[in-house]
Scaffold this active site. Structure first.
Site: not given
Length: 191
Positions: A66, A99, A147, A95, A78
């Protein structure tokens, strides 16, 4: 005694957009309250979903970079409500598939919360997914950007709660989710 937020709206005498980005925009509202005016910056956000995926008392966690926090964060799956007309549950399913490479046979809506209501319109819909199973990624899906380097792990749920309580896991949605699911599990366990 019931404690609850209540709807309220102060008069906006003017509003101007200061920034428009790919995900968020910023506007400045001039509010009128008690005969004086003042400005508030508002980050306009499309909203998000987050999923607590549990299998055999283990929770799926992701490690993802992040940039704003300058760290790899431990998080639950998320994502943004960024597909026009897509209901939150469908976004959560998408999602979890993108993910986590998972589908779930059982979904429970937990709550909606506002991560930073003093400056943002963002709202997050939180779901519990159980009876999960691995599946192939959706056709045409390729993980990009942060990701692409995301890793996943299954950890005992109580270890997540301990990590949150110790301050080792600080992602907001993961903190809220661990609290809500911990309370749910406490109320479901035999006394």
């Amino acid at each position: 005694m019931r404690i609850a937020d209540e709807p309220a709206s102060w008069q906006v005498s003017s509003s101007r957009q200061e920034f428009k980005g790919a995900v968020v925009s910023v506007r400045v509202d001039t509010l009128l309250a008690d005969s004086h005016t003042f400005e508030r910056e508002v980050t306009v956000h499309p909203g998000a979903v987050a999923i607590v995926a549990i299998d055999d008392d283990k929770v799926l966690l992701l490690s993802q970079y992040r940039h704003a926090a300058q760290r790899r964060m431990i998080e639950i799956p998320a994502g943004l409500l960024d597909v026009d007309g897509e209901p939150p549950l469908e976004a959560a399913k998408r999602e979890l598939l993108e993910e986590g490479g998972l589908e779930a046979d059982s979904w429970q809506y937990l709550l909606e919360y506002l991560p930073s209501p003093g400056i943002s319109t963002e709202h997050v819909h939180l779901y519990l997914a159980t009876d999960v199973h691995e599946v192939d990624p959706p056709d045409g899906f390729t993980a990009e950007h942060e990701e692409a380097s995301m890793t996943k792990m299954w950890v005992p749920f109580d270890d997540l709660v301990d990590a949150v309580a110790d301050g080792a896991v600080r992602n907001g949605v993961t903190v809220v989710a661990s609290l809500v699911v911990s309370r749910l599990r406490h109320h479901m366990s035999p006394s």
